[in-house]
Motif scaffolding. Sequence first.
Motif, PDB file in Angstrom:
ATOM      1  N   ILE A 188       0.929  -1.271   0.263  1.00 51.43           N
ATOM      2  CA  ILE A 188      -0.124   0.125   0.082  1.00 51.43           C
ATOM      3  C   ILE A 188       1.029   1.184   0.092  1.00 51.43           C
ATOM      4  CG2 ILE A 188      -1.563   1.357   1.269  1.00 51.43           C
ATOM      5  CD1 ILE A 188      -2.976  -1.275   2.328  1.00 51.43           C
ATOM      6  N   LEU A 189       1.843   1.389   0.908  1.00 53.37           N
ATOM      7  CA  LEU A 189       3.025   2.418   0.868  1.00 53.37           C
ATOM      8  C   LEU A 189       3.669   2.668  -0.773  1.00 53.37           C
ATOM      9  CD1 LEU A 189       4.499   1.768   4.236  1.00 53.37           C
ATOM     10  CD2 LEU A 189       2.793   3.477   3.875  1.00 53.37           C
ATOM     11  N   LYS A 190       3.716   1.707  -1.402  1.00 49.27           N
ATOM     12  CA  LYS A 190       4.348   1.687  -2.355  1.00 49.27           C
ATOM     13  C   LYS A 190       3.433   2.502  -3.480  1.00 49.27           C
ATOM     14  CE  LYS A 190       7.408  -2.324  -2.168  1.00 49.27           C
ATOM     15  NZ  LYS A 190       7.860  -3.782  -2.794  1.00 49.27           N
ATOM     16  N   CYS A 191       2.291   2.292  -3.459  1.00 49.88           N
ATOM     17  CA  CYS A 191       1.387   3.041  -4.387  1.00 49.88           C
ATOM     18  C   CYS A 191       0.471   4.112  -3.916  1.00 49.88           C
ATOM     19  CB  CYS A 191       0.350   1.837  -4.926  1.00 49.88           C
ATOM     20  SG  CYS A 191      -0.782   1.095  -3.774  1.00 49.88           S
ATOM     21  N   MET A 192       0.862   4.320  -2.627  1.00 49.53           N
ATOM     22  CA  MET A 192       0.189   5.364  -1.920  1.00 49.53           C
ATOM     23  C   MET A 192       0.435   6.909  -2.582  1.00 49.53           C
ATOM     24  SD  MET A 192      -2.105   6.775   0.536  1.00 49.53           S
ATOM     25  CE  MET A 192      -2.195   5.368   1.487  1.00 49.53           C
ATOM     26  N   PRO A 193      -0.148   7.938  -3.045  1.00 47.45           N
ATOM     27  CA  PRO A 193       0.064   9.184  -3.275  1.00 47.45           C
ATOM     28  C   PRO A 193       0.922   9.798  -2.553  1.00 47.45           C
ATOM     29  CG  PRO A 193      -2.203   8.430  -4.089  1.00 47.45           C
ATOM     30  CD  PRO A 193      -1.664   7.665  -3.221  1.00 47.45           C
ATOM     31  N   THR A 194       1.897  10.682  -2.884  1.00 44.00           N
ATOM     32  CA  THR A 194       2.479  11.497  -2.080  1.00 44.00           C
ATOM     33  C   THR A 194       2.045  12.739  -1.612  1.00 44.00           C
ATOM     34  OG1 THR A 194       4.032  12.446  -3.667  1.00 44.00           O
ATOM     35  CG2 THR A 194       4.782  10.386  -2.636  1.00 44.00           C
ATOM     36  N   ASP A 195       2.241  13.418  -0.662  1.00 45.49           N
ATOM     37  CA  ASP A 195       1.896  14.884  -0.672  1.00 45.49           C
ATOM     38  C   ASP A 195       2.225  15.829  -1.941  1.00 45.49           C
ATOM     39  OD1 ASP A 195       1.199  14.149   1.884  1.00 45.49           O
ATOM     40  OD2 ASP A 195       2.557  15.423   3.057  1.00 45.49           O
ATOM     41  N   LYS A 196       3.129  15.770  -2.562  1.00 42.39           N
ATOM     42  CA  LYS A 196       3.575  16.300  -3.511  1.00 42.39           C
ATOM     43  C   LYS A 196       2.768  16.039  -4.652  1.00 42.39           C
ATOM     44  CE  LYS A 196       7.647  17.585  -6.331  1.00 42.39           C
ATOM     45  NZ  LYS A 196       9.154  17.313  -6.696  1.00 42.39           N
ATOM     46  N   THR A 197       2.354  14.647  -5.090  1.00 41.52           N
ATOM     47  CA  THR A 197       1.537  14.594  -6.259  1.00 41.52           C
ATOM     48  C   THR A 197       0.066  14.874  -6.001  1.00 41.52           C
ATOM     49  OG1 THR A 197       1.188  12.161  -5.501  1.00 41.52           O
ATOM     50  CG2 THR A 197       3.348  12.385  -6.887  1.00 41.52           C
ATOM     51  N   ILE A 198      -0.229  14.533  -4.680  1.00 37.09           N
ATOM     52  CA  ILE A 198      -1.748  15.243  -4.562  1.00 37.09           C
ATOM     53  C   ILE A 198      -1.891  16.746  -4.693  1.00 37.09           C
ATOM     54  CG2 ILE A 198      -3.273  15.332  -2.767  1.00 37.09           C
ATOM     55  CD1 ILE A 198      -2.611  12.697  -1.650  1.00 37.09           C
ATOM     56  N   ALA A 199      -0.719  17.558  -4.113  1.00 37.26           N
ATOM     57  CA  ALA A 199      -0.858  18.965  -4.109  1.00 37.26           C
ATOM     58  C   ALA A 199      -0.890  19.395  -5.732  1.00 37.26           C
ATOM     59  CB  ALA A 199       0.103  19.447  -3.389  1.00 37.26           C
ATOM     60  N   ALA A 200       0.021  18.565  -6.594  1.00 43.08           N
ATOM     61  CA  ALA A 200       0.235  19.061  -7.888  1.00 43.08           C
ATOM     62  C   ALA A 200      -1.196  18.795  -8.563  1.00 43.08           C
ATOM     63  CB  ALA A 200       1.407  18.315  -8.624  1.00 43.08           C
ATOM     64  N   THR A 201      -1.841  17.579  -8.344  1.00 43.12           N
ATOM     65  CA  THR A 201      -2.992  17.244  -8.985  1.00 43.12           C
ATOM     66  C   THR A 201      -3.846  18.263  -8.475  1.00 43.12           C
ATOM     67  OG1 THR A 201      -2.578  14.859  -8.993  1.00 43.12           O
ATOM     68  CG2 THR A 201      -4.893  15.333  -9.273  1.00 43.12           C
ATOM     69  N   TYR A 202      -4.414  18.578  -7.270  1.00 45.93           N
ATOM     70  CA  TYR A 202      -5.239  19.301  -7.010  1.00 45.93           C
ATOM     71  C   TYR A 202      -4.996  20.904  -7.481  1.00 45.93           C
ATOM     72  CZ  TYR A 202      -8.036  22.211  -3.750  1.00 45.93           C
ATOM     73  OH  TYR A 202      -9.221  23.041  -3.015  1.00 45.93           O
ATOM     74  N   ARG A 203      -3.770  21.218  -7.689  1.00 40.52           N
ATOM     75  CA  ARG A 203      -3.569  22.660  -8.161  1.00 40.52           C
ATOM     76  C   ARG A 203      -4.045  22.544  -9.717  1.00 40.52           C
ATOM     77  NH1 ARG A 203       1.141  22.690  -5.031  1.00 40.52           N
ATOM     78  NH2 ARG A 203       2.510  21.629  -6.918  1.00 40.52           N
TER      79      ARG A 203
END
Length: 238
Positions: A188-203
Amino acid sequence: MDRIAPPRVVISDGGSGFAKALAKRWPTSNHQRCLFHVFAQVRRYTTSAPKTVAGKALYELAKRLFKIQSIDDAYTWIDGLLAWREEFDDFLREMTVDENGNKRATHERLLKAEAGLLRLIRDDTLFTYLTFVDITVPTTNNRLEGGVNAQLRGMLRDHRGLSLERRLKAVYWWCYEHSPRPLPVAEILKCMPTDKTIAATYRRIMRNNRVDNILPQWGDAIVWNEFHMSTEFPIYWD
């Protein structure tokens, strides 16, 4: 989603983009619109206490959606919708001139309610559940709303101090842990999105959908509730 076999039918509340996502991910699956959300959409336009005869008739017609048990019932209901239009056609064609001199439909809310129903009939997603004889297809997604979404909302309420990125990761984690065959924690940890990728997607999403001069979007502004402080002017944007 690749680990989930395509279902025979999917029930949705009609959120924007769902039909395209379904066609792309599970092109062989049938689509049933949640009848409660269909009814709620009509009610939003007519209100639960319509003032006009046409509004009352359409509201009653929408309530009868929950009583349809057969294909014949469905055809009778569709005939009722067409008869409603024929009976109130002159009324629905009335126009109003606004303060700028522009003409618009006087009863545009009723027209929007009708258009939504006709679109579902045309897309063949209103009575999909009647076409299956070997299985019972739910007509609403209430099980999801009450069984999953309600728990997710409760979890987020209990952790209101989390940042947007961590709230989204909490939702991911909860869904992983409650799936029928969850992956091991290490996977699960391997495929969990990171804070950085989530923030980029949200922006990116907010940049593509932002409209000026509207209320802030989810996670888009400071809200007093986020500070865990009481106020006589509570705001529930976020």
